[in-house]
Design a protein around this motif. Structure first.
Motif, PDB file in Angstrom:
ATOM      1  N   ARG A   4       4.375  18.894 -25.835  1.00 15.86           N
ATOM      2  CA  ARG A   4       4.438  19.643 -24.580  1.00 15.86           C
ATOM      3  C   ARG A   4       4.975  18.755 -23.466  1.00 15.86           C
ATOM      4  O   ARG A   4       4.709  17.543 -23.455  1.00 15.86           O
ATOM      5  CB  ARG A   4       3.045  20.129 -24.193  1.00 15.86           C
ATOM      6  CG  ARG A   4       2.443  21.073 -25.192  1.00 15.86           C
ATOM      7  CD  ARG A   4       1.055  21.511 -24.780  1.00 15.86           C
ATOM      8  NE  ARG A   4       0.157  20.364 -24.702  1.00 15.86           N
ATOM      9  CZ  ARG A   4      -0.948  20.306 -23.978  1.00 15.86           C
ATOM     10  NH1 ARG A   4      -1.325  21.336 -23.265  1.00 15.86           N
ATOM     11  NH2 ARG A   4      -1.707  19.234 -23.973  1.00 15.86           N
ATOM     12  N   PRO A   5       5.687  19.341 -22.505  1.00 17.04           N
ATOM     13  CA  PRO A   5       6.138  18.540 -21.359  1.00 17.04           C
ATOM     14  C   PRO A   5       4.930  18.072 -20.542  1.00 17.04           C
ATOM     15  O   PRO A   5       3.896  18.730 -20.499  1.00 17.04           O
ATOM     16  CB  PRO A   5       6.969  19.522 -20.527  1.00 17.04           C
ATOM     17  CG  PRO A   5       7.246  20.687 -21.408  1.00 17.04           C
ATOM     18  CD  PRO A   5       6.168  20.713 -22.456  1.00 17.04           C
ATOM     19  N   PHE A   6       5.091  16.933 -19.903  1.00 17.15           N
ATOM     20  CA  PHE A   6       4.093  16.483 -18.934  1.00 17.15           C
ATOM     21  C   PHE A   6       4.289  17.293 -17.654  1.00 17.15           C
ATOM     22  O   PHE A   6       5.406  17.673 -17.313  1.00 17.15           O
ATOM     23  CB  PHE A   6       4.285  15.000 -18.578  1.00 17.15           C
ATOM     24  CG  PHE A   6       3.886  14.052 -19.661  1.00 17.15           C
ATOM     25  CD1 PHE A   6       2.548  13.833 -19.965  1.00 17.15           C
ATOM     26  CD2 PHE A   6       4.849  13.344 -20.368  1.00 17.15           C
ATOM     27  CE1 PHE A   6       2.179  12.938 -20.952  1.00 17.15           C
ATOM     28  CE2 PHE A   6       4.489  12.444 -21.355  1.00 17.15           C
ATOM     29  CZ  PHE A   6       3.154  12.249 -21.647  1.00 17.15           C
ATOM     30  N   LEU A   7       3.196  17.505 -16.936  1.00 17.55           N
ATOM     31  CA  LEU A   7       3.262  18.083 -15.602  1.00 17.55           C
ATOM     32  C   LEU A   7       2.441  17.187 -14.693  1.00 17.55           C
ATOM     33  O   LEU A   7       1.218  17.120 -14.809  1.00 17.55           O
ATOM     34  CB  LEU A   7       2.721  19.515 -15.574  1.00 17.55           C
ATOM     35  CG  LEU A   7       3.051  20.310 -14.308  1.00 17.55           C
ATOM     36  CD1 LEU A   7       2.960  21.796 -14.588  1.00 17.55           C
ATOM     37  CD2 LEU A   7       2.190  19.937 -13.144  1.00 17.55           C
ATOM     38  N   LEU A  57       0.779  27.193 -18.006  1.00 14.66           N
ATOM     39  CA  LEU A  57       2.164  26.741 -18.159  1.00 14.66           C
ATOM     40  C   LEU A  57       2.387  26.047 -19.505  1.00 14.66           C
ATOM     41  O   LEU A  57       3.524  25.914 -19.944  1.00 14.66           O
ATOM     42  CB  LEU A  57       2.556  25.805 -17.011  1.00 14.66           C
ATOM     43  CG  LEU A  57       2.634  26.456 -15.630  1.00 14.66           C
ATOM     44  CD1 LEU A  57       2.769  25.389 -14.543  1.00 14.66           C
ATOM     45  CD2 LEU A  57       3.794  27.449 -15.569  1.00 14.66           C
ATOM     46  N   GLY A  58       1.319  25.599 -20.136  1.00 15.54           N
ATOM     47  CA  GLY A  58       1.439  24.982 -21.457  1.00 15.54           C
ATOM     48  C   GLY A  58       1.885  23.540 -21.442  1.00 15.54           C
ATOM     49  O   GLY A  58       2.337  23.020 -22.461  1.00 15.54           O
ATOM     50  N   CYS A  59       1.752  22.878 -20.318  1.00 14.20           N
ATOM     51  CA  CYS A  59       2.143  21.473 -20.200  1.00 14.20           C
ATOM     52  C   CYS A  59       0.924  20.575 -20.350  1.00 14.20           C
ATOM     53  O   CYS A  59      -0.211  21.027 -20.269  1.00 14.20           O
ATOM     54  CB  CYS A  59       2.763  21.219 -18.822  1.00 14.20           C
ATOM     55  SG  CYS A  59       4.278  22.125 -18.503  1.00 14.20           S
ATOM     56  N   PRO A 116      10.084  15.431 -21.917  1.00 14.71           N
ATOM     57  CA  PRO A 116      10.323  16.320 -20.774  1.00 14.71           C
ATOM     58  C   PRO A 116       9.143  16.275 -19.807  1.00 14.71           C
ATOM     59  O   PRO A 116       7.995  16.099 -20.223  1.00 14.71           O
ATOM     60  CB  PRO A 116      10.421  17.711 -21.401  1.00 14.71           C
ATOM     61  CG  PRO A 116      10.673  17.490 -22.842  1.00 14.71           C
ATOM     62  CD  PRO A 116      10.077  16.154 -23.193  1.00 14.71           C
ATOM     63  N   PHE A 117       9.444  16.450 -18.512  1.00 14.26           N
ATOM     64  CA  PHE A 117       8.361  16.463 -17.533  1.00 14.26           C
ATOM     65  C   PHE A 117       8.735  17.254 -16.293  1.00 14.26           C
ATOM     66  O   PHE A 117       9.904  17.429 -15.974  1.00 14.26           O
ATOM     67  CB  PHE A 117       7.937  15.046 -17.145  1.00 14.26           C
ATOM     68  CG  PHE A 117       8.881  14.315 -16.219  1.00 14.26           C
ATOM     69  CD1 PHE A 117       8.686  14.337 -14.839  1.00 14.26           C
ATOM     70  CD2 PHE A 117       9.941  13.595 -16.732  1.00 14.26           C
ATOM     71  CE1 PHE A 117       9.547  13.651 -13.992  1.00 14.26           C
ATOM     72  CE2 PHE A 117      10.803  12.902 -15.893  1.00 14.26           C
ATOM     73  CZ  PHE A 117      10.606  12.930 -14.516  1.00 14.26           C
ATOM     74  N   ILE A 118       7.673  17.705 -15.634  1.00 14.85           N
ATOM     75  CA  ILE A 118       7.749  18.305 -14.306  1.00 14.85           C
ATOM     76  C   ILE A 118       6.945  17.394 -13.390  1.00 14.85           C
ATOM     77  O   ILE A 118       5.873  16.930 -13.747  1.00 14.85           O
ATOM     78  CB  ILE A 118       7.112  19.714 -14.280  1.00 14.85           C
ATOM     79  CG1 ILE A 118       7.851  20.674 -15.202  1.00 14.85           C
ATOM     80  CG2 ILE A 118       7.068  20.255 -12.846  1.00 14.85           C
ATOM     81  CD1 ILE A 118       7.125  22.009 -15.394  1.00 14.85           C
ATOM     82  N   TRP A 119       7.467  17.187 -12.199  1.00 10.09           N
ATOM     83  CA  TRP A 119       6.729  16.465 -11.175  1.00 10.09           C
ATOM     84  C   TRP A 119       6.619  17.390  -9.970  1.00 10.09           C
ATOM     85  O   TRP A 119       7.624  17.806  -9.416  1.00 10.09           O
ATOM     86  CB  TRP A 119       7.442  15.169 -10.824  1.00 10.09           C
ATOM     87  CG  TRP A 119       6.875  14.397  -9.673  1.00 10.09           C
ATOM     88  CD1 TRP A 119       5.604  14.446  -9.170  1.00 10.09           C
ATOM     89  CD2 TRP A 119       7.570  13.438  -8.874  1.00 10.09           C
ATOM     90  NE1 TRP A 119       5.467  13.575  -8.120  1.00 10.09           N
ATOM     91  CE2 TRP A 119       6.664  12.945  -7.916  1.00 10.09           C
ATOM     92  CE3 TRP A 119       8.866  12.952  -8.889  1.00 10.09           C
ATOM     93  CZ2 TRP A 119       7.030  11.989  -6.972  1.00 10.09           C
ATOM     94  CZ3 TRP A 119       9.224  12.002  -7.950  1.00 10.09           C
ATOM     95  CH2 TRP A 119       8.306  11.522  -7.011  1.00 10.09           C
ATOM     96  N   VAL A 163       9.718  25.708 -18.086  1.00 11.30           N
ATOM     97  CA  VAL A 163       8.989  25.358 -19.318  1.00 11.30           C
ATOM     98  C   VAL A 163       9.492  26.218 -20.475  1.00 11.30           C
ATOM     99  O   VAL A 163       9.738  25.703 -21.573  1.00 11.30           O
ATOM    100  CB  VAL A 163       7.463  25.509 -19.127  1.00 11.30           C
ATOM    101  CG1 VAL A 163       6.736  25.385 -20.458  1.00 11.30           C
ATOM    102  CG2 VAL A 163       6.947  24.477 -18.139  1.00 11.30           C
ATOM    103  N   CYS A 164       9.678  27.502 -20.249  1.00  9.27           N
ATOM    104  CA  CYS A 164      10.173  28.385 -21.322  1.00  9.27           C
ATOM    105  C   CYS A 164      11.556  27.936 -21.786  1.00  9.27           C
ATOM    106  O   CYS A 164      11.817  27.881 -22.989  1.00  9.27           O
ATOM    107  CB  CYS A 164      10.238  29.829 -20.831  1.00  9.27           C
ATOM    108  SG  CYS A 164       8.620  30.601 -20.695  1.00  9.27           S
TER     109      CYS A 164
END
Length: 171
Positions: A4-7, A57-59, A116-119, A163-164
């Protein structure tokens, strides 16, 4: 299965909006000697439904805030999140990176190790986006939140869409 991506979550601004009903900007007291429960009147602005929306969100959620472990003790229970990993910030050096690069940017990219990540933060700049694009091999979304409003429905739509798209292309 792909990881899963990091958030990465900041607290002040994104989760605790600074805007007041009167329209004046207010500031939080993270890191003060007062207990956050007693000394931070802005904690009442935390939306108790944020945790469920973030987890949906699944992160893999990670605190990326100067609140450090206080985020787990003070913020998590108020928004319905479990204890999360906390980024331990290295000692800041002004000569690291180009002018205008946020002090969090390099440590967050290092934490991801290419994943992958979101900040989510209210202090992200164009320089941060350029540096991450040049330095991080995986997908990333640096999402600047308006600190007056905090996270909004539009922000959650954008995060969910990203994310999708990322999980669909990496599956």
């Amino acid at each position: 299965m792909t990881e899963r991506p990091f958030l990465f979550l900041d607290v002040d601004g994104p989760l605790i909006p600074f805007g007041s009903p009167s329209g004046h900007l207010q500031t939080a007291v993270a890191g003060s000697s007062m207990s956050p429960d007693e000394g931070n009147p802005l904690l009442q602005r935390l939306d108790p439904g944020l945790g469920a929306r973030l987890m949906a969100l699944g992160c893999q959620l990670v605190w990326a805030t100067t609140w450090m472990e206080e985020a787990n003790e003070t913020v998590s229970p108020r928004v319905g999140l479990p204890r999360l990993p906390v980024v331990q910030w290295p000692r800041f050096r002004a000569d690291e990176g180009p002018r205008g690069l946020h002090w969090k940017t390099r440590p967050l990219v290092e934490w991801t190790d290419g994943r992958p990540f979101i900040w989510i933060d209210d202090e992200i700049s164009a320089m941060d986006r350029l540096w991450v694009e040049a330095s991080h091999p995986g997908p990333s979304l640096l999402h600047r939140v308006d600190p007056i409003e905090g996270l909004t429905n539009a922000d959650f739509r954008m995060l969910s869409d990203w994310v999708c798209a990322v999980t669909r292309t990496r599956a």
